[in-house]
Design a protein around this motif. Structure first.
Motif, PDB file in Angstrom:
ATOM      1  N   GLY A 103       2.693 -71.910 -55.341  1.00  0.00           N
ATOM      2  CA  GLY A 103       4.125 -71.655 -55.280  1.00  0.00           C
ATOM      3  C   GLY A 103       4.413 -70.477 -54.358  1.00  0.00           C
ATOM      4  N   ASN A 104       5.695 -70.151 -54.157  1.00  0.00           N
ATOM      5  CA  ASN A 104       6.123 -69.032 -53.298  1.00  0.00           C
ATOM      6  C   ASN A 104       5.539 -69.147 -51.893  1.00  0.00           C
ATOM      7  N   LYS A 105       5.382 -70.365 -51.387  1.00  0.00           N
ATOM      8  CA  LYS A 105       4.758 -70.539 -50.083  1.00  0.00           C
ATOM      9  C   LYS A 105       5.603 -69.951 -48.962  1.00  0.00           C
ATOM     10  N   GLU A 106       6.931 -69.971 -49.100  1.00  0.00           N
ATOM     11  CA  GLU A 106       7.804 -69.530 -48.029  1.00  0.00           C
ATOM     12  C   GLU A 106       8.070 -68.025 -48.080  1.00  0.00           C
ATOM     13  N   ASP A 107       8.277 -67.485 -49.284  1.00  0.00           N
ATOM     14  CA  ASP A 107       8.687 -66.074 -49.400  1.00  0.00           C
ATOM     15  C   ASP A 107       7.637 -65.235 -50.114  1.00  0.00           C
ATOM     16  N   HIS A 108       6.337 -65.583 -49.928  1.00  0.00           N
ATOM     17  CA  HIS A 108       5.294 -64.864 -50.648  1.00  0.00           C
ATOM     18  C   HIS A 108       5.275 -63.374 -50.304  1.00  0.00           C
ATOM     19  N   ALA A 109       5.491 -63.028 -49.031  1.00  0.00           N
ATOM     20  CA  ALA A 109       5.467 -61.620 -48.634  1.00  0.00           C
ATOM     21  C   ALA A 109       6.623 -60.853 -49.266  1.00  0.00           C
ATOM     22  N   HIS A 110       7.828 -61.474 -49.290  1.00  0.00           N
ATOM     23  CA  HIS A 110       8.996 -60.815 -49.885  1.00  0.00           C
ATOM     24  C   HIS A 110       8.801 -60.606 -51.385  1.00  0.00           C
ATOM     25  N   LYS A 111       8.248 -61.605 -52.054  1.00  0.00           N
ATOM     26  CA  LYS A 111       7.960 -61.458 -53.489  1.00  0.00           C
ATOM     27  C   LYS A 111       7.018 -60.273 -53.737  1.00  0.00           C
ATOM     28  N   MET A 112       6.001 -60.153 -52.887  1.00  0.00           N
ATOM     29  CA  MET A 112       5.031 -59.061 -53.067  1.00  0.00           C
ATOM     30  C   MET A 112       5.683 -57.700 -52.829  1.00  0.00           C
ATOM     31  N   ILE A 113       6.562 -57.622 -51.815  1.00  0.00           N
ATOM     32  CA  ILE A 113       7.251 -56.350 -51.538  1.00  0.00           C
ATOM     33  C   ILE A 113       8.098 -55.941 -52.748  1.00  0.00           C
ATOM     34  N   LEU A 114       8.826 -56.902 -53.337  1.00  0.00           N
ATOM     35  CA  LEU A 114       9.644 -56.592 -54.514  1.00  0.00           C
ATOM     36  C   LEU A 114       8.782 -56.080 -55.666  1.00  0.00           C
ATOM     37  N   ARG A 133       0.500 -57.804 -39.891  1.00  0.00           N
ATOM     38  CA  ARG A 133       0.762 -59.210 -40.226  1.00  0.00           C
ATOM     39  C   ARG A 133       1.880 -59.298 -41.275  1.00  0.00           C
ATOM     40  N   THR A 134       1.818 -58.446 -42.296  1.00  0.00           N
ATOM     41  CA  THR A 134       2.867 -58.451 -43.325  1.00  0.00           C
ATOM     42  C   THR A 134       4.199 -57.965 -42.756  1.00  0.00           C
ATOM     43  N   TYR A 135       4.115 -56.944 -41.892  1.00  0.00           N
ATOM     44  CA  TYR A 135       5.343 -56.401 -41.269  1.00  0.00           C
ATOM     45  C   TYR A 135       6.118 -57.487 -40.540  1.00  0.00           C
ATOM     46  N   GLU A 136       5.398 -58.358 -39.802  1.00  0.00           N
ATOM     47  CA  GLU A 136       6.067 -59.418 -39.054  1.00  0.00           C
ATOM     48  C   GLU A 136       6.797 -60.397 -39.969  1.00  0.00           C
ATOM     49  N   LEU A 137       6.314 -60.530 -41.204  1.00  0.00           N
ATOM     50  CA  LEU A 137       6.938 -61.467 -42.137  1.00  0.00           C
ATOM     51  C   LEU A 137       8.174 -60.898 -42.826  1.00  0.00           C
ATOM     52  N   ILE A 138       8.256 -59.557 -42.966  1.00  0.00           N
ATOM     53  CA  ILE A 138       9.346 -58.970 -43.766  1.00  0.00           C
ATOM     54  C   ILE A 138      10.255 -58.031 -42.978  1.00  0.00           C
TER      55      ILE A 138
END
Length: 602
Positions: free
Chosen positions: A486-497, A570-575
């Motif tokens: 799950g969370n395939k699309e917004d996995h990085a945002h979920k982790m930041i939260l 890599r994470t920065y580019e996603l969020i």
């Protein structure tokens, strides 16, 4: 036996080798060898030997040790030097053993045996098979362990390596002891004892005597058991090898309890606990407390019994997570077996009841009413039993879901194994408390467990809230991942939260007067990328993820600062479109070169 979990022997490679290895490693020597390595002056055999010594003296640092052992393997292959190829794979296996990664250790030892088979001196091949057997014994695969012990002993008998042959015989005897083949165990111990005496090897003699004593104790030959165990403990005290002494003392406690000498039994158990505490042997502290708990329960002193039982639980639960996973897996297996037995018993009883009913009707109608009543009561009993079984099955499933993701747990229940899966993009988080190690040295074990549980319980709530997957904890480090299921699309945002909530909780705790003695500063590191996920082990299941993404996430945490969230490029580019970040520049990272890093603005 009073204490079932004591039904194990002590074999010389897994325990004694690690103690010797830890003491033998020399960091100063390793540093001087690294200087020599960086000069690049040595070639041929001298270069191979340098790499072997580097890998050995850095065994406690898995990454460093593997670096040199892999280079040793590559160079030995190029030179077709099978002796050093064997040594490279053997040292690689030892490093994985120290790290607790038994599957990788086994793979390395198998490759070391293949190389050793091409070496003229067959003692190397016999030693390689011994290590393979010890790993199989450690993971509970007795059939494979016995097979490789037999191979090792057969080859070593043709060599002059008496010490390795004695060790193989001792460990094979221990495996026979574990499978309750006591006569076979005594045969092995008799021969290994003679060989240890021949080469004047005190530690081997002591372990051999102690294991013989435990066999006699299991057979109820208490006088002989006491004689051998006492002699073993004298030698071990001279060698300052205290772990086996704590085990033998609990066996002595059992012996005196069978003699109805409660005072002596209590004294031996207390000595085991005192010695285990003195040398911080967690497993034996737990076992000694359990023995004392049962002794005081027998004597009717329930308050003290309860205290020791609580101490037993506290220490038991502080031991490595893989052990807890094994206990849960064993609980699941035992439950399923007992469930099947209940079903068989109920079917058998139902058949008997039907025969009784038919026979009774044929004799007299008078008994119909009585049988109907009995049948109705039996129906209620079966209905109640089925309800209990269903509740226990649900409870067992919940326990399994506590250690494995839902999809993985379902696959494990259906097929008995889990296929390894590659995930193209997930986000991995590591946390670590600043100064935790020095703080924990001044805490009691109970308080230490309470402190870690206080923080990690809240972390568990936070990641569950955001649909993340907890992977594992190592000491005061906490690891989780987003995007595995799950969370395939917004996995990085979920982790930041989740990371922001963790930082906020830690800061809030520091301002809470009621718990101010538990406060720490926390570092967090996050990275995104591909990983491989799966379950390792055939009995002790452990769900984990591997790959360069995990390693970089760990580096992000170690290069972070207290109260900060350090993220990779890599994470920065996603969020970056949704979160403000402070660019830290390219920072030099051990074994990785320069990596771009960013602090998340809180």
């Amino acid at each position: 036996m009073l204490n079932k979990c004591k039904n194990h022997g002590l074999f010389i490679v897994f325990f004694f080798f690690f103690v010797q290895l830890i003491h033998a490693q020399d960091r100063k020597l390793a540093d001087s060898l690294i200087v020599e390595y960086n000069k690049r002056n040595l070639t041929g055999i001298e270069r191979l030997e340098l790499l072997r010594n580097l890998s050995f003296n850095l065994s406690s640092d898995l990454e460093e040790s593997l670096k040199y052992s892999n280079e040793l393997i590559e160079l030995a292959l190029k030179d077709e030097n099978f002796l050093y190829l064997y040594r490279g794979y053997s040292q690689k296996g030892q490093s994985y053993l120290l790290a607790g990664d038994l599957p990788k250790a086994l793979d390395a030892f198998v490759k070391s045996s293949e190389a050793a088979s091409k070496v003229e001196d067959k003692s190397y091949e016999g030693g390689a098979y011994l290590k393979i057997a010890d790993v199989y014994s450690g993971i509970g695969n007795s059939a494979n362990a016995e097979s490789y012990y037999s191979k090792s002993i057969g080859i070593l008998r043709l060599t002059t390596d008496t010490l390795t042959l004695a060790s193989a015989l001792l460990n094979a005897g221990d495996e026979a002891f574990l499978t309750k083949n006591y006569d076979k165990a005594l045969d092995y111990f008799e021969e290994s004892g003679l060989l240890f005496k021949k080469v004047n090897y005190p530690i081997g003699i002591a372990y051999n005597l102690g294991n013989v004593g435990m066999v006699y104790a299991e057979q109820g030959l208490d006088s002989l058991a006491e004689e051998y165990i006492n002699e073993a403990m004298v030698l071990l005290e001279e060698s300052e090898d205290f772990y086996p002494i704590t085990v033998y003392l609990t066996y002595m406690s059992d012996i005196y309890l069978r003699r109805k000498d409660f005072s002596a039994a209590l004294n031996y158990a207390q000595r085991s606990l005192d010695l285990a505490k003195q040398y911080r042997l967690k497993e034996q502290i737990s076992e000694a407390n359990l023995t004392l708990s049962k002794l005081f329960e027998i004597s009717g002193n329930h308050d003290i019994s309860l205290k020791h039982y609580k101490d037993h639980i506290s220490y038991r639960d502080s031991i490595i997570n893989l052990e807890n996973i094994q206990q849960i897996a064993d609980l699941r297996t035992d439950f399923e077996v007992s469930q099947k037995q209940i079903e068989v018993d109920l079917l058998e009883q139902k058949r008997k009841n039907q025969l009784i009913l038919t026979f009774t009707i044929a004799i007299a109608l008078f008994f119909i009413g009585i049988l109907a009543l009995l049948w109705y009561r039996r129906y209620l009993f079966i209905k109640k039993t089925n309800r209990i079984i269903e509740e226990e099955r649900d409870r067992s499933d919940r326990l399994l879901l506590n250690i494995l993701p839902e999809d993985t747990a379902t696959e494990l229940k259906l097929s008995g194994k889990v296929k390894t899966k590659k995930h193209d993009i997930v986000t991995v988080l590591f946390t670590d408390f600043k100064g935790f190690t020095s703080y924990s040295e001044n805490l009691s074990p109970e308080r230490l467990v309470e402190t870690v549980d206080f923080y990690f319980s809240k972390f568990d709530e936070i990641i569950e809230k955001h649909g993340l997957e907890k992977i594992k904890t190592i000491g005061d480090a906490y690891m989780c991942a987003s995007g595995l299921y799950g969370n395939k699309e917004d996995h990085a945002h979920k982790m930041i939260l989740a990371a922001k909530e963790i930082v906020a909780f830690v800061e809030e705790t520091k301002n809470d007067i009621a718990v101010n003695e538990l406060t720490f500063d926390i570092r967090i590191g996050i990275n995104s990328g591909p990983v491989v996920a799966g379950v390792v082990g055939s009995k002790k299941f452990a769900y984990d993820i591997w790959g360069d993404t995990v390693n970089v996430a760990s580096r992000m945490e170690s290069m972070s600062e207290p109260g900060k969230i350090n993220i990779s490029e890599r994470t920065y580019e996603l969020i970056k479109d949704d979160w403000s970040c402070e660019y830290r520049g390219e920072i030099d990272v051990k074994n990785r070169g320069k990596l771009k890093m960013y602090f998340l603005m809180l």
